[in-house]
Write a protein that holds these residues in place. Structure first.
Motif, PDB file in Angstrom:
ATOM      1  N   PRO A 183    -111.106 126.822   6.430  1.00 28.38           N
ATOM      2  CA  PRO A 183    -110.020 126.457   5.514  1.00 28.38           C
ATOM      3  C   PRO A 183    -109.335 127.710   4.979  1.00 28.38           C
ATOM      4  N   SER A 197     -99.956 127.409   7.609  1.00 20.93           N
ATOM      5  CA  SER A 197    -100.085 126.628   6.386  1.00 20.93           C
ATOM      6  C   SER A 197    -101.401 126.918   5.677  1.00 20.93           C
ATOM      7  N   ASP A 246    -104.716 125.091   3.408  1.00 18.08           N
ATOM      8  CA  ASP A 246    -105.438 123.857   3.116  1.00 18.08           C
ATOM      9  C   ASP A 246    -105.509 123.607   1.615  1.00 18.08           C
ATOM     10  N   ASP A 260     -97.730 121.167   5.923  1.00 17.35           N
ATOM     11  CA  ASP A 260     -98.228 119.792   5.868  1.00 17.35           C
ATOM     12  C   ASP A 260     -99.744 119.695   5.799  1.00 17.35           C
ATOM     13  N   GLY A 261    -100.432 120.812   5.968  1.00 17.28           N
ATOM     14  CA  GLY A 261    -101.887 120.791   5.948  1.00 17.28           C
ATOM     15  C   GLY A 261    -102.483 120.853   4.554  1.00 17.28           C
ATOM     16  N   ARG A 271    -104.179 120.024   1.332  1.00 18.98           N
ATOM     17  CA  ARG A 271    -105.032 118.902   0.950  1.00 18.98           C
ATOM     18  C   ARG A 271    -105.507 118.968  -0.491  1.00 18.98           C
TER      19      ARG A 271
END
Length: 124
Positions: A3, A39, A41, A58-59, A61
């Motif tokens: 990550p 990107s 996380d 877009d990753g 989270r």
């Protein structure tokens, strides 16, 4: 793939280095000033400027606030469903210590004694 966590605040080099060493092999820590490619996380930040949010891709989270308040993060993420928001209470020890000090001051009537001494009166 590990990550990637982006620090969204100007982290001193010593802090960024410490985080990288502590998380080596588990998490890639990206600090401001690094050359990010791709990107993220997760983002650790008090606020999320549009440029930082766009760079996340877009990753994204997770967004973590180092403080207690997450209202600004929630507002910035309103168009990103599925991104979790968390906070840290890194100041809990100091807050508890201050609370105990204030309770002791109130219990011993310190404010009234302090006011008397400051005005030259004898403490009650």
């Amino acid at each position: 793939m590990r990550p990637r966590v982006r620090l969204g605040f100007p982290a001193p080099a010593r802090l960024a280095g410490h985080l990288r060493a502590a998380l080596a092999g588990k998490v890639d820590v990206v600090a401001p000033g690094d050359d990010p490619d791709g990107s993220f996380d997760a983002i650790v930040a008090w606020r999320l400027p549009e440029a930082l949010l766009s760079a996340a891709g877009d990753g994204l989270r997770l967004c973590v606030s180092p403080g207690a308040d997450v209202a600004q993060l929630l507002e910035a993420l309103r168009t990103r469903p599925g991104v979790r928001v968390a906070n840290c209470h890194g100041n809990a020890h100091h807050t508890a210590e201050s609370a105990v000090a204030l309770l002791l001051a109130a219990m011993k009537d310190i404010p009234r004694h302090d006011a008397a001494v400051r005005t030259g009166r004898e403490a009650p």
